[in-house]
Design an enzyme around this catalytic site. Structure first.
Site, PDB file in Angstrom:
ATOM      1  N   SER A 162       1.039  -1.570   0.202  1.00 19.34           N
ATOM      2  CA  SER A 162      -0.401  -0.048   0.727  1.00 19.34           C
ATOM      3  C   SER A 162       0.571   1.084   0.060  1.00 19.34           C
ATOM      4  O   SER A 162       1.536   1.330   0.423  1.00 19.34           O
ATOM      5  CB  SER A 162      -0.831   0.008   1.388  1.00 19.34           C
ATOM      6  OG  SER A 162       0.204  -0.081   2.247  1.00 19.34           O
ATOM      7  N   ASP A 163       0.459   2.215  -0.213  1.00 20.49           N
ATOM      8  CA  ASP A 163       0.902   3.251  -0.237  1.00 20.49           C
ATOM      9  C   ASP A 163       0.607   3.942   1.062  1.00 20.49           C
ATOM     10  O   ASP A 163       0.335   3.863   1.591  1.00 20.49           O
ATOM     11  CB  ASP A 163      -0.006   4.816  -0.936  1.00 20.49           C
ATOM     12  CG  ASP A 163       1.580   5.978  -1.472  1.00 20.49           C
ATOM     13  OD1 ASP A 163       1.805   5.656  -0.492  1.00 20.49           O
ATOM     14  OD2 ASP A 163       1.008   6.557  -2.510  1.00 20.49           O
ATOM     15  N   TRP A 164       1.469   5.283   1.632  1.00 19.81           N
ATOM     16  CA  TRP A 164       1.475   5.085   3.250  1.00 19.81           C
ATOM     17  C   TRP A 164       0.014   5.496   4.231  1.00 19.81           C
ATOM     18  O   TRP A 164      -0.557   6.481   3.603  1.00 19.81           O
ATOM     19  CB  TRP A 164       2.708   6.038   3.440  1.00 19.81           C
ATOM     20  CG  TRP A 164       4.328   5.149   4.179  1.00 19.81           C
ATOM     21  CD1 TRP A 164       4.659   5.240   4.914  1.00 19.81           C
ATOM     22  CD2 TRP A 164       4.743   3.911   3.266  1.00 19.81           C
ATOM     23  NE1 TRP A 164       5.748   4.660   4.518  1.00 19.81           N
ATOM     24  CE2 TRP A 164       5.545   3.725   3.802  1.00 19.81           C
ATOM     25  CE3 TRP A 164       4.584   3.621   1.904  1.00 19.81           C
ATOM     26  CZ2 TRP A 164       6.293   3.107   3.352  1.00 19.81           C
ATOM     27  CZ3 TRP A 164       4.922   2.147   1.852  1.00 19.81           C
ATOM     28  CH2 TRP A 164       6.163   2.261   1.919  1.00 19.81           C
ATOM     29  N   SER A 165      -0.315   4.497   4.130  1.00 16.22           N
ATOM     30  CA  SER A 165      -2.005   4.570   4.977  1.00 16.22           C
ATOM     31  C   SER A 165      -3.214   3.957   4.050  1.00 16.22           C
ATOM     32  O   SER A 165      -3.773   5.197   4.110  1.00 16.22           O
ATOM     33  CB  SER A 165      -1.717   5.876   5.975  1.00 16.22           C
ATOM     34  OG  SER A 165      -0.715   5.939   6.850  1.00 16.22           O
ATOM     35  N   ALA A 166      -2.930   3.791   2.795  1.00 15.17           N
ATOM     36  CA  ALA A 166      -3.508   3.785   1.711  1.00 15.17           C
ATOM     37  C   ALA A 166      -4.751   3.223   2.222  1.00 15.17           C
ATOM     38  O   ALA A 166      -5.299   2.320   0.892  1.00 15.17           O
ATOM     39  CB  ALA A 166      -3.117   4.150   0.688  1.00 15.17           C
TER      40      ALA A 166
END
Ligand SMILES: *[C@@H]1O[C@H](CO)[C@@H](O)[C@H](O)[C@H]1NC(C)=O
Ligand SMILES: *[C@@H]1O[C@H](CO)[C@@H](O)[C@H](O)[C@H]1NC(C)=O
Length: 748
Positions: free
Chosen positions: A277-281
């Site tokens: 995931s992108d960061w916190s996605a």
């Protein structure tokens, strides 16, 4: 089954048409050194990269020994700032699998020192130089490895759709073919050093505004032909990991999109590595796991929340039967296989950086001689847009006094590195956000020019933007005036001068248009240098006193040196525009959308395709860039045409390029293909380019090969790529609008 008919020579030949005359002989003293430089950089090590089959075989025996908790653990980041890198995955002990260090950025290593900070992605693309782009990947991979980072969070591969898009500069421009080539070369380069590359962001992350919540709605054909295309090239290049985007795609968050991850990436493209995931996605446990997410980063639901959608939640979801354990095994297999594939089980250096506790960073200098390649790439990616009266290259013999004007020529008064480069002061050489790397130093333009000019001319400087009166006076006293301007953008978590990531407009910052006008009105030999993240508006481009426009883009730490190389003719410019510069803002096909759900309504007509289709004349077209020499294009040919048994098609096209000018230099022949009408493609699509180094007088034949991938379109009727029947035109050009010759063939 298809066969070929070669239509009889319908060949349009246009000869070189640069608008300036050749310099006089006695001016050659300073320019005879003009080099068509081949990029230098020797990769330090040769890593034995395994095939996915070999990697899976090894992974299977390791993962086979893991408990459910252990498998889950390696899919789950340890939490924001809980480890030395921007992302750290959980480890297992017995069997042993290490924490992986995942580190920004696409252009170099973020949050540490002793690293190189080279040309941005958009400049790599502007070089149109496969070999240099690969070498850029190699040196970055070497630096990541030496710092102990297993994973480089790059390349950025999103499309330059809206010209104001904040992170456009991290990636490779507006054409999927160019983005695909640049992505693949970058990945191959990074991974050659045993570091995992990450193709990002899947998919539809073309703007910063509302990126955490908006839905990018993209039709099937456009996804296939434009936005997924570079990811196919990345998968074919063996990329270890793919990062899913923050935004939603067609209404579903990208990191839980069965369509984007399972159907497109894993089923259609056959991706064998892991999706992070992108960061916190990440937004769920069950949907994310079942729809293909393999690793959640940085692990916690929101930064430092202490909980996770994976971790215990994922274990529980398996226990309650909502997620099959086979899926978790597959996640672990993908991560462990990628690690084996890159040889990271063999003496990989320990992490020696600490992104958040600098006192724990060992400050190892990993720069090597990478500055040499950075300088070369800075020059190779500088686009010469205008050069009248042969004002460039500068001939020190004829110039007594040179005025250098504008804050963009000088140092940053706030220091070399403001945090994540979230300020635009002094000379601009990279954008802002997570896609940055700390400068070890920055050669400013004024330093580069002074170093190169030595005592040969009197150089006066005024490194400010708003005192138009003083600027004009200084300019009026000089033989030549160089005025520096810029335009910046970045990631939405930092706002710079009112720009929340995306640019608010395409105008120059700091009243640049007015500064240019003040200087140009006062000096009839004005040269404009633009450091920019992307397209800008140039209402002054036809000012009669503006003799040259130079676009170095974002050249990185060697900025002033690489600029001086071009200005003084030590390197002959060969950069080409990886995007369209329009005459006016309204001409662009797409703008930043402030809604929460919007459609990519231009469809496949992104970038120059839109301008071609709608007959809009750009100011400077895609693929455009001048040289100090001239190149003739001749002997256009389709010289080998093979029909393979399964109806596979292969066309070879060739053209001879001759350097007919006074200087050595490099040319970038480009091939654009017009499809048969039935395909309903835009008027022409880039399907090939090469960089060719030619000493003066020398000629070379360049061959391009087109196969099914280059000659097919995506049919929404059959949901497949189809090679259409009918007449194709193969255009050989020095840009998308300077076509030097055309050959045709017909498939029946
Ligand atoms: C999970 O990973 C963390 C961080 O590496 C480690 O401390 C912990 O022991 C691991 N737990 C299991 C069950 O492997
Ligand atoms: C599990 O996920 C929920 C959100 O769905 C979250 O509130 C909770 O804290 C998570 N539990 C753990 C142990 O991380």
């Amino acid at each position: 089954m298809k066969s070929f008919i070669l239509t009889t020579a319908i060949v349009i030949t246009t000869l070189a048409c640069q608008s300036f005359a050749l310099p006089f002989e006695d001016d050659l003293s300073y320019t005879k050194k003009l080099l068509a430089q081949e990029p230098i950089f020797q990769a330090a090590q040769q890593i034995n990269i395994l095939s996915w089959e070999e990697s899976y075989a090894k992974a299977s025996s390791l993962v086979g020994q893991m408990t459910l908790e252990q498998k889950v653990n390696i899919t789950t980041g340890v939490g924001w700032q809980s480890g030395p890198c921007v992302g750290n995955s959980g480890r297992t002990t017995g069997p042993d699998f290490p924490e992986l260090c995942l580190q920004d950025s696409p252009l170099g290593i973020r949050f540490t020192d002793g690293v190189s900070s080279g040309v941005a992605g958009i400049n790599a693309a502007a070089s149109f130089d496969r070999e240099a782009i690969r070498k850029r990947g190699e040196y970055m991979g070497q630096e990541f490895r030496a710092k102990g980072a297993h994973v480089q969070l790059g390349p950025s591969m999103n499309m330059l759709r809206a010209p104001e898009g904040g992170r456009n500069w991290e990636a490779f421009g507006e054409d999927p073919f160019l983005v695909g080539v640049a992505s693949a070369e970058t990945i191959i380069g990074i991974q050659s050093q045993g570091v995992m590359a990450v193709a990002k962001h899947l998919i539809g992350n073309e703007q910063e505004t509302n990126r955490l919540v908006h839905s990018a709605n993209i039709d099937e054909r456009t996804v296939q032909e434009v936005y997924l295309w570079p990811f196919k090239q990345a998968v074919d290049a063996g990329v270890a990991s793919v990062m899913c985007a923050y935004n939603k795609i067609n209404g579903v968050y990208a990191c839980e999109s069965d369509y984007a991850i399972n159907k497109l990436l894993k089923d259609q493209l056959g991706f064998k590595g892991f999706v992070q995931s992108d960061w916190s996605a990440t937004h769920s446990t069950v949907d994310s796991a079942n729809h293909g997410l393999d690793m959640t980063m940085p692990g916690d639901i929101s930064f430092n929340s202490g909980d996770s959608y994976f971790g215990r939640n994922l274990t529980n979801a398996v226990r309650s039967g909502q997620v099959n354990e086979d899926r978790v095994t597959d996640m672990a297999m993908r991560i462990v296989a990628a690690w084996y594939k890159l040889g990271q089980d063999q003496s990989f250096p320990a992490v020696n950086i600490d992104s958040f506790r600098p006192n724990l960073d060992q400050h190892i200098n990993v720069q090597g001689d990478h500055k040499d390649l950075i300088r070369q790439m800075g020059a190779a990616s500088t686009v010469l847009l205008k050069n009248e009266d042969n004002i460039l290259p500068l001939r020190t013999s004829g110039i007594k006094k040179l005025a250098v004007i504008g804050s963009d020529a000088g140092p940053n008064p706030h220091g070399l590195n403001c945090e994540d480069h979230g300020c635009n002061a002094g000379s601009l050489a990279q954008g802002w956000g997570s896609g940055t790397a700390r400068y070890p130093y920055l050669i400013t333009p004024i330093d580069g020019i002074r170093n190169r000019a030595g005592n040969a001319m009197d150089i006066t400087e005024h490194l400010r933007d708003n005192d138009f009166h003083i600027a004009a006076e200084l300019a009026s006293q000089a033989n030549v005036a160089i005025v520096f301007v810029n335009s910046d953008s970045g990631e939405e978590f930092i706002t710079v001068e009112g720009h929340v990531g995306d640019r608010n407009n395409l105008e120059l910052w700091h009243d640049g248009d007015a500064l240019i006008k003040a200087v140009a009105d006062a000096n009839q030999n004005t040269i404009v240098v633009v450091h920019s993240v992307g397209p800008i508006l140039m209402p002054w481009s036809n000012h009669p006193n503006i003799k040259a426009i130079v676009l170095p883009g974002l050249p990185g730490q060697e900025s002033g040196n690489s600029l001086a190389d071009i200005l003084f003719g030590d390197v002959n410019p060969s950069g080409r525009l990886p995007y369209t510069i329009a005459s006016k803002y309204e001409d662009y096909p797409a703008k930043i959308d402030h809604g929460l759900s919007f459609t990519y309504s231009e469809g496949i007509n992104i970038g120059y395709r839109w301008f071609d289709k709608n007959n809009i004349k750009p100011l400077y077209e895609f693929g455009y860039g001048l040289s100090y020499t001239n190149f003739e294009y001749k002997n256009f040919a389709l010289n080998q045409i093979n029909l393979e048994s399964q109806g596979d098609v292969e066309v070879q096209a060739s053209v001879t390029i001759q350097n007919t000018g006074m200087f050595d230099g490099a040319e970038i022949p480009q091939v654009y293909i017009t499809f048969p009408e039935i395909a309903q493609e835009p008027p022409q699509l880039l399907r090939g380019f090469e960089k060719v180094y030619l000493s003066k007088g020398v000629e070379q034949t360049v061959t391009f090969t087109f196969k099914k991938s280059e000659l097919s379109y995506y049919s929404i009727d059959s949901h497949q790529w189809v090679v259409p029947q009918g007449e194709f035109s193969v255009h050989f050009g020095s840009s998308s609008r300077n076509i030097r010759g055309t050959q045709k063939f017909t498939l029946i």
